[in-house]
Design an enzyme around this catalytic site. Structure first.
Site, PDB file in Angstrom:
ATOM      1  CB  THR A   1      -0.760  -0.019   1.310  1.00  0.00           C
ATOM      2  OG1 THR A   1      -1.510   1.303   1.401  1.00  0.00           O
ATOM      3  CG2 THR A   1      -0.058  -0.288   2.603  1.00  0.00           C
ATOM      4  CG  ASP A   2      -1.184   5.081  -0.985  1.00  0.00           C
ATOM      5  OD1 ASP A   2      -1.640   4.261  -0.062  1.00  0.00           O
ATOM      6  OD2 ASP A   2      -1.664   5.743  -1.558  1.00  0.00           O
ATOM      7  CD  GLU A   3      -3.232   3.673   4.560  1.00  0.00           C
ATOM      8  OE1 GLU A   3      -2.909   3.328   5.638  1.00  0.00           O
ATOM      9  OE2 GLU A   3      -4.434   3.300   4.364  1.00  0.00           O
TER      10      GLU A   3
ATOM     11  CE1 TYR B   1      -3.339  -2.632   5.493  1.00  0.00           C
ATOM     12  CE2 TYR B   1      -3.150  -0.256   5.194  1.00  0.00           C
ATOM     13  CZ  TYR B   1      -3.237  -1.760   4.837  1.00  0.00           C
ATOM     14  OH  TYR B   1      -3.248  -1.826   3.292  1.00  0.00           O
TER      15      TYR B   1
ATOM     16  CE  LYS C   1       0.229  -4.725   2.865  1.00  0.00           C
ATOM     17  NZ  LYS C   1      -0.322  -5.859   2.401  1.00  0.00           N
TER      18      LYS C   1
HETATM   19  P1  NAD Z   1      -9.784  -7.357   2.325  1.00  0.00           P
HETATM   20  O1  NAD Z   1      -9.621  -7.177   3.890  1.00  0.00           O
HETATM   21  O2  NAD Z   1     -11.214  -7.114   1.690  1.00  0.00           O
HETATM   22  O3  NAD Z   1      -9.288  -8.876   2.076  1.00  0.00           O
HETATM   23  C1  NAD Z   1      -8.334  -9.492   2.872  1.00  0.00           C
HETATM   24  C2  NAD Z   1      -8.651 -11.082   2.508  1.00  0.00           C
HETATM   25  O4  NAD Z   1      -7.510 -11.705   3.074  1.00  0.00           O
HETATM   26  C3  NAD Z   1      -9.866 -11.500   3.107  1.00  0.00           C
HETATM   27  O5  NAD Z   1     -10.600 -12.499   2.091  1.00  0.00           O
HETATM   28  C4  NAD Z   1      -9.377 -12.372   4.263  1.00  0.00           C
HETATM   29  O6  NAD Z   1     -10.340 -13.567   4.768  1.00  0.00           O
HETATM   30  C5  NAD Z   1      -8.099 -12.834   4.019  1.00  0.00           C
HETATM   31  N1  NAD Z   1      -7.158 -13.113   5.163  1.00  0.00           N
HETATM   32  C6  NAD Z   1      -6.820 -12.387   6.157  1.00  0.00           C
HETATM   33  N2  NAD Z   1      -6.142 -13.014   7.086  1.00  0.00           N
HETATM   34  C7  NAD Z   1      -5.701 -13.961   6.384  1.00  0.00           C
HETATM   35  C8  NAD Z   1      -4.771 -15.110   6.877  1.00  0.00           C
HETATM   36  N3  NAD Z   1      -4.329 -15.141   7.772  1.00  0.00           N
HETATM   37  N4  NAD Z   1      -4.612 -16.102   5.780  1.00  0.00           N
HETATM   38  C9  NAD Z   1      -5.562 -16.031   4.615  1.00  0.00           C
HETATM   39  N5  NAD Z   1      -6.282 -15.221   4.357  1.00  0.00           N
HETATM   40  C10 NAD Z   1      -6.366 -13.986   5.321  1.00  0.00           C
HETATM   41  O7  NAD Z   1      -8.785  -6.420   1.734  1.00  0.00           O
HETATM   42  P2  NAD Z   1      -8.442  -5.802   0.209  1.00  0.00           P
HETATM   43  O8  NAD Z   1      -8.890  -4.365   0.348  1.00  0.00           O
HETATM   44  O9  NAD Z   1      -8.875  -6.656  -0.658  1.00  0.00           O
HETATM   45  O10 NAD Z   1      -6.710  -5.640   0.445  1.00  0.00           O
HETATM   46  C11 NAD Z   1      -6.026  -6.915  -0.157  1.00  0.00           C
HETATM   47  C12 NAD Z   1      -4.483  -6.618  -0.086  1.00  0.00           C
HETATM   48  O11 NAD Z   1      -4.212  -5.069  -0.923  1.00  0.00           O
HETATM   49  C13 NAD Z   1      -4.220  -6.050   1.296  1.00  0.00           C
HETATM   50  O12 NAD Z   1      -2.843  -6.849   1.367  1.00  0.00           O
HETATM   51  C14 NAD Z   1      -3.891  -4.486   1.440  1.00  0.00           C
HETATM   52  O13 NAD Z   1      -3.116  -4.075   2.180  1.00  0.00           O
HETATM   53  C15 NAD Z   1      -3.658  -4.098  -0.050  1.00  0.00           C
HETATM   54  N6  NAD Z   1      -4.226  -2.754  -0.486  1.00  0.00           N
HETATM   55  C16 NAD Z   1      -5.583  -2.641  -0.308  1.00  0.00           C
HETATM   56  C17 NAD Z   1      -5.775  -1.120  -0.810  1.00  0.00           C
HETATM   57  C18 NAD Z   1      -7.250  -0.897  -1.076  1.00  0.00           C
HETATM   58  O14 NAD Z   1      -7.505   0.275  -1.065  1.00  0.00           O
HETATM   59  N7  NAD Z   1      -8.272  -1.651  -0.430  1.00  0.00           N
HETATM   60  C19 NAD Z   1      -5.058  -0.333  -1.446  1.00  0.00           C
HETATM   61  C20 NAD Z   1      -3.615  -0.961  -1.725  1.00  0.00           C
HETATM   62  C21 NAD Z   1      -3.246  -2.019  -1.015  1.00  0.00           C
HETATM   63  O1  DAU Z   2      -3.930   3.896   0.473  1.00  0.00           O
HETATM   64  C1  DAU Z   2      -4.283   2.457   0.423  1.00  0.00           C
HETATM   65  C2  DAU Z   2      -5.211   2.005   1.777  1.00  0.00           C
HETATM   66  O2  DAU Z   2      -6.522   2.590   1.463  1.00  0.00           O
HETATM   67  C3  DAU Z   2      -5.018   0.671   1.634  1.00  0.00           C
HETATM   68  O3  DAU Z   2      -3.922   0.343   2.103  1.00  0.00           O
HETATM   69  C4  DAU Z   2      -5.822   0.094   2.978  1.00  0.00           C
HETATM   70  O4  DAU Z   2      -6.078  -1.136   2.988  1.00  0.00           O
HETATM   71  C5  DAU Z   2      -7.417   0.744   2.538  1.00  0.00           C
HETATM   72  O5  DAU Z   2      -8.509   0.472   3.672  1.00  0.00           O
HETATM   73  C6  DAU Z   2      -7.470   2.386   2.294  1.00  0.00           C
HETATM   74  O6  DAU Z   2      -7.101   2.856   3.408  1.00  0.00           O
HETATM   75  P1  DAU Z   2      -7.768   4.290   3.951  1.00  0.00           P
HETATM   76  O7  DAU Z   2      -7.608   4.474   5.442  1.00  0.00           O
HETATM   77  O8  DAU Z   2      -7.325   5.407   3.408  1.00  0.00           O
HETATM   78  O9  DAU Z   2      -9.233   3.783   3.492  1.00  0.00           O
HETATM   79  P2  DAU Z   2     -10.850   4.093   4.366  1.00  0.00           P
HETATM   80  O10 DAU Z   2     -11.861   3.574   3.387  1.00  0.00           O
HETATM   81  O11 DAU Z   2     -10.979   3.227   5.612  1.00  0.00           O
HETATM   82  O12 DAU Z   2     -11.166   5.781   4.360  1.00  0.00           O
HETATM   83  C7  DAU Z   2     -10.771   6.649   3.405  1.00  0.00           C
HETATM   84  C8  DAU Z   2     -11.006   8.117   3.844  1.00  0.00           C
HETATM   85  O13 DAU Z   2     -12.208   8.223   4.241  1.00  0.00           O
HETATM   86  C9  DAU Z   2     -10.090   8.161   5.032  1.00  0.00           C
HETATM   87  O14 DAU Z   2      -9.580   9.369   4.944  1.00  0.00           O
HETATM   88  C10 DAU Z   2     -11.094   8.171   6.211  1.00  0.00           C
HETATM   89  C11 DAU Z   2     -12.234   8.425   5.853  1.00  0.00           C
HETATM   90  N1  DAU Z   2     -13.490   7.992   6.322  1.00  0.00           N
HETATM   91  C12 DAU Z   2     -13.579   6.463   6.472  1.00  0.00           C
HETATM   92  C13 DAU Z   2     -14.749   5.970   6.781  1.00  0.00           C
HETATM   93  C14 DAU Z   2     -14.862   4.446   6.965  1.00  0.00           C
HETATM   94  C15 DAU Z   2     -14.697   8.769   6.662  1.00  0.00           C
HETATM   95  O15 DAU Z   2     -14.432   9.947   6.423  1.00  0.00           O
HETATM   96  N2  DAU Z   2     -16.021   8.133   6.996  1.00  0.00           N
HETATM   97  C16 DAU Z   2     -16.039   6.756   7.024  1.00  0.00           C
HETATM   98  O16 DAU Z   2     -16.888   6.440   7.525  1.00  0.00           O
END
Ligand code: NAD
Ligand code: DAU
Length: 332
Positions: A121-123, A148, A152
């Site tokens: 992630t970019d975080e 989190y 990562k």
């Molecule tokens: P998500 O929470 O929707 O899915 C995570 C999946 O991993 C789930 O199916 C869960 O059951 C599985 N999991 C959790 N722990 C496990 C374990 N111990 N063994 C096997 N499976 C397990 O997450 P997502 O949003 O799909 O993110 C997927 C990946 O992408 C993560 O590595 C996250 O850090 C990365 N990522 C997410 C975003 C975003 O915006 N959502 C952006 C950049 C990177």
């Molecule tokens: O940047 C990549 C990341 O993006 C991934 O690594 C994470 O897995 C993914 O969850 C996401 O992280 P954020 O914390 O940015 O996403 P989230 O959807 O939780 O929140 C997006 C923004 O919205 C953040 O600034 C918090 C805000 N927010 C979130 C929720 C749930 C609100 O204002 N209201 C809300 O109810």
């Protein structure tokens, strides 16, 4: 043809990766390993189950993991605890899955000499000031803010150490905020869409000026394929799509697209340590691998996503009440 082991393939991005691969690169064989935590859902793979092998289990469990790694050509590692708010309430699962789980994967790919693509992630870079003209690049120093993002960042460091010390074949990608179908309703965009659909008020943290750099999940996954196929071993690639918007803008767009007044949201307690701004410079990926995003209009992608949630109430309803109960407890 490659045999791909997709960890976390029943989660949001992993399930979309499986679907994208079946639709666009059907020559590949896919095995999904997923622990089906609260975020994992077999329904995310409905309609493609007969095209894949699904194994329920944890990446932390060597006995389950090792034979699957031995039988594959490449591991695409999505499995993680992924939600910042949860990591503030209870960090332990983040340490266990994101750090120990990644360690187990590294040991297995080292043992069987397999290729690894690590999804990150970019975080890991922390945040930028709102008025900073710069963006994150592959050279930005790591500076994570939450349990989190720290977990990562640690997992990325483990992957790099295993490459340098043990010579594993790996690539890493760090992507910005994804949106699209099958995203859990705890996350910002689906939470607000389903709030409106359920007759509840959308919730904005703090002032809502925090900026996220939105990318459609299919663009994330096409970039992952570009890296797996043509990325240089040992390299990191940032993935983004020039999608910077602040949270207030996004919540207003959602309300308007659903026929409500743009101001019909409620401001709630801000997130502790809330990162201000993420922004991705993806020129390395573009220039080296010729990749570019397909969804360049956020409004169109958001409308499609809203339509998907409106048409799939049976998918999101079962998660909604428990998710909102958790948020009520934390005043959000
Ligand atoms: P998500 O929470 O929707 O899915 C995570 C999946 O991993 C789930 O199916 C869960 O059951 C599985 N999991 C959790 N722990 C496990 C374990 N111990 N063994 C096997 N499976 C397990 O997450 P997502 O949003 O799909 O993110 C997927 C990946 O992408 C993560 O590595 C996250 O850090 C990365 N990522 C997410 C975003 C975003 O915006 N959502 C952006 C950049 C990177
Ligand atoms: O940047 C990549 C990341 O993006 C991934 O690594 C994470 O897995 C993914 O969850 C996401 O992280 P954020 O914390 O940015 O996403 P989230 O959807 O939780 O929140 C997006 C923004 O919205 C953040 O600034 C918090 C805000 N927010 C979130 C929720 C749930 C609100 O204002 N209201 C809300 O109810």
């Amino acid at each position: 043809m490659a045999r791909i082991l997709v960890t976390g393939g029943a989660g949001f991005i992993g399930a979309n990766f499986v679907r994208y691969t079946i639709d666009n690169l059907p020559q590949h064989e896919i095995t999904v390993l997923d622990a089906l935590t609260y975020a994992g859902n077999r329904a995310n793979l409905e309609g493609v189950e007969d095209r894949i092998r699904f194994v329920e289990g944890s990446i932390v469990d060597e006995a389950v993991l090792e034979p699957l790694v031995r039988e594959c050509d490449v591991v695409v590692h999505f499995a993680a605890e992924s939600h910042n708010d949860n990591s503030l309430e209870d960090p332990f699962p983040f340490i266990e899955t994101n750090l120990i789980g990644t360690f187990r994967i590294l040991q297995a790919v080292r043992k069987f000499d397999k290729r690894l693509h690590h999804i990150s992630t970019d975080e890991v870079y922390g945040d930028l000031a709102l008025d900073d003209p710069g963006k994150f690049t592959e050279a930005t120093p790591y500076n994570p803010s939450s349990p989190y993002s720290a977990s990562k960042a640690g997992s990325d460091m483990l992957v790099r150490a295993w490459a340098r010390s043990f010579g594993i074949h790996m690539t890493i990608s760090n992507c910005s905020n994804n949106y699209g179908p099958y995203q859990h309703v705890e996350k910002f965009i689906p939470r607000q869409i389903t709030n409106v659909l359920a007759g509840a008020t959308p919730k904005l943290y703090g002032e809502g000026l925090n900026v996220r750099d939105w990318i459609h999940v299919d663009d994330h996954n096409s970039a992952v394929h570009a890296i797996v196929e043509n990325g240089r071993s040992g390299e990191t690639y940032l993935i983004g799509a020039d999608g910077e918007l602040n949270n207030r803008q996004v919540i207003e767009m959602i309300l308007e697209m659903l026929g409500k007044n743009a101001g019909d949201y409620e401001r709630v307690r801000d997130r502790a340590g809330h990162d201000l701004r993420y922004a991705i410079d993806y020129s390395k990926l573009r220039d080296e691998l010729g990749w570019k995003p397909r969804f360049t209009g956020f409004a169109d992608g958001l409308r499609q996503t809203i339509d998907w949630y409106a048409a799939h109430e049976g998918w999101w309803r079962p998660q909604k009440e428990a998710t909102e109960a958790k948020y009520r407890k934390s005043g959000q």
